[in-house]
Design an enzyme around this catalytic site. Structure first.
Site, PDB file in Angstrom:
ATOM      1  N   THR A 121       0.824  -1.215   0.000  1.00  0.00           N
ATOM      2  CA  THR A 121       0.000   0.000   0.000  1.00  0.00           C
ATOM      3  C   THR A 121       0.852   1.256   0.000  1.00  0.00           C
ATOM      4  O   THR A 121       0.454   2.288  -0.534  1.00  0.00           O
ATOM      5  CB  THR A 121      -0.915  -0.014   1.244  1.00  0.00           C
ATOM      6  OG1 THR A 121      -1.787  -1.123   1.108  1.00  0.00           O
ATOM      7  CG2 THR A 121      -1.743   1.243   1.369  1.00  0.00           C
ATOM      8  N   SER A 162       1.366  -7.630  -0.914  1.00  0.00           N
ATOM      9  CA  SER A 162       2.054  -8.662  -0.131  1.00  0.00           C
ATOM     10  C   SER A 162       1.195  -9.874   0.183  1.00  0.00           C
ATOM     11  O   SER A 162       1.703 -10.882   0.662  1.00  0.00           O
ATOM     12  CB  SER A 162       2.658  -8.070   1.148  1.00  0.00           C
ATOM     13  OG  SER A 162       1.688  -7.921   2.153  1.00  0.00           O
ATOM     14  N   THR A 191       1.638  -4.330   4.254  1.00  0.00           N
ATOM     15  CA  THR A 191       1.460  -4.637   5.683  1.00  0.00           C
ATOM     16  C   THR A 191       0.966  -6.073   5.926  1.00  0.00           C
ATOM     17  O   THR A 191       1.181  -6.624   6.991  1.00  0.00           O
ATOM     18  CB  THR A 191       0.425  -3.679   6.323  1.00  0.00           C
ATOM     19  OG1 THR A 191      -0.832  -3.839   5.650  1.00  0.00           O
ATOM     20  CG2 THR A 191       0.874  -2.236   6.253  1.00  0.00           C
ATOM     21  N   ASP A 192       0.284  -6.650   4.907  1.00  0.00           N
ATOM     22  CA  ASP A 192      -0.458  -7.889   5.178  1.00  0.00           C
ATOM     23  C   ASP A 192       0.415  -9.081   5.556  1.00  0.00           C
ATOM     24  O   ASP A 192       0.003  -9.898   6.388  1.00  0.00           O
ATOM     25  CB  ASP A 192      -1.359  -8.235   3.991  1.00  0.00           C
ATOM     26  CG  ASP A 192      -2.585  -7.328   3.936  1.00  0.00           C
ATOM     27  OD1 ASP A 192      -2.873  -6.653   4.949  1.00  0.00           O
ATOM     28  OD2 ASP A 192      -3.253  -7.272   2.886  1.00  0.00           O
TER      29      ASP A 192
HETATM   30  C1  SIN Z   1      -0.213  -5.331   0.982  1.00  0.00           C
HETATM   31  O1  SIN Z   1      -0.026  -5.985   2.004  1.00  0.00           O
HETATM   32  O2  SIN Z   1       0.580  -5.319   0.015  1.00  0.00           O
HETATM   33  C2  SIN Z   1      -1.460  -4.521   0.832  1.00  0.00           C
HETATM   34  C3  SIN Z   1      -1.968  -4.020   2.119  1.00  0.00           C
HETATM   35  C4  SIN Z   1      -1.045  -3.038   2.772  1.00  0.00           C
HETATM   36  O3  SIN Z   1       0.105  -2.819   2.432  1.00  0.00           O
HETATM   37  O4  SIN Z   1      -1.548  -2.422   3.761  1.00  0.00           O
END
Ligand code: SIN
Length: 326
Positions: free
Chosen positions: A16, A70, A103-104
């Site tokens: 993100t 991710s 983040t995931d």
């Molecule tokens: C991801 O994990 O690539 C998408 C979600 C995020 O980064 O918050």
């Protein structure tokens, strides 16, 4: 602070933090992994007059290692990322690395890297909960904080920085799907904070003793990594999937048990059969705080003290290192 001209290398993998939505007011429906790492870095370092002092002594270099959401992170990308980390860490002028990541699955990548890289220099993952074009995007501040953490020498090893908090790779978990401060290190607590361009390491924090399980050069190609899945105990848990996994050739299972690693009688019977069939079984807890405290009642190895997803990474690396030693 590092000596003048020490280099911080920033590796982009997507997420993100590199995401773009249809408008600056849309922070939840967006496409991750759209902006390149050079753009993200420019947004932070574009105006040198605003750099914190610690960064004035550094040079920066960036590399786009991957560009993905991710949720789609895979073993090939992990191997490539670990190789690029090792490449840059071996340069004497490189003081530390920053990795931008979604983040995931960040906590899994951070833990994986902590287990295969030598901890002689800081490796700092960072991320964002809002896309790069959102009106109050959090990515630039997180990236700036991560650069600052990488430019200081106290935090050797793999860390993640977001929302002004520094977490250790071993303890950090994403605990919230949408809020800005989405990460937590449970009862272990933070490794430190970044306040207003100042890095504060918390005296109460003890760096865990993590020695590399397997060196990057020893990682087999992704197609040869063992098949390891996570299963969960819950009310009326069925067992057909365990039997099907064993039939299909699964090599390892991590059980996210209830409470202190309890597993229903039915599920336990199926897992014991799986173990007898040669499947390696490890136990963790589905509780999102704390870890399983092993007791004599535990049949499966519960000694890792890790969350289920990190127990899976540890099991993968243990199985691969066992294969190397045979
Ligand atoms: C991801 O994990 O690539 C998408 C979600 C995020 O980064 O918050």
């Amino acid at each position: 602070m590092q000596a003048k001209n020490q280099k911080i290398v920033v590796l982009g993998t997507g997420g993100t933090i590199a995401g773009v939505s249809a408008s600056a007011n849309e922070g939840l429906a967006y496409k991750a992994a759209q902006r390149g790492i050079d753009d993200l870095l420019d947004a932070v370092l574009g105006h040198q007059q605003h750099w914190p002092e610690a960064l004035l002594d550094c040079q920066f270099e960036s590399e786009q290692v991957a560009q993905l959401d991710s949720k789609d992170m895979d073993f090939e990308t992990w191997i490539h990322l670990a190789q690029r980390c090792e490449h840059w860490l071996s340069h004497s002028d490189v003081a530390g690395l920053v990795i931008t990541h979604g983040t995931d699955t960040l906590e899994e990548t951070a833990y994986f890297l902590s287990q295969v890289l030598s901890a002689a220099k800081p490796v700092v993952l960072t991320c964002a909960m809002r896309p790069a074009n959102f009106k109050d995007a959090d990515g630039p501040q997180n990236l700036r904080d991560a650069l600052l953490v990488a430019a200081t020498t106290q935090g050797l090893g793999v860390y993640m920085v977001a929302a002004g908090e520094i977490h250790h790779s071993q303890y950090v978990q994403k605990v919230h799907p949408t809020r800005l401060n989405a990460f937590d290190s449970g009862e272990t607590g933070l490794a430190g904070r970044v306040h207003n361009d100042r890095v504060q390491w918390l005296d109460t924090f003890n760096t865990p003793n993590t020695s590399a399980k397997l060196r990057v050069s020893q990682l087999p190609p992704a197609t040869q990594w063992p098949w390891v899945e996570i299963v969960m105990n819950h009310v009326n848990a069925s067992t057909q999937h365990i039997d099907a996994l064993v039939q299909a050739g699964v090599k390892g299972l991590v059980v996210a048990g209830t409470g202190n690693g309890s597993v229903s009688t039915k599920l336990m019977a199926s897992l014991v059969l799986a173990q007898k069939a040669g499947v390696e079984v490890r136990l963790a807890t589905r509780c999102n705080q704390g870890v399983v405290v092993p007791t004599e009642n535990h049949i499966f190895d519960a000694t890792g003290g890790l969350s289920p997803v990190k127990t899976r990474v540890a099991l993968l690396l243990d199985m691969m290192s066992q294969l190397q030693s045979h």
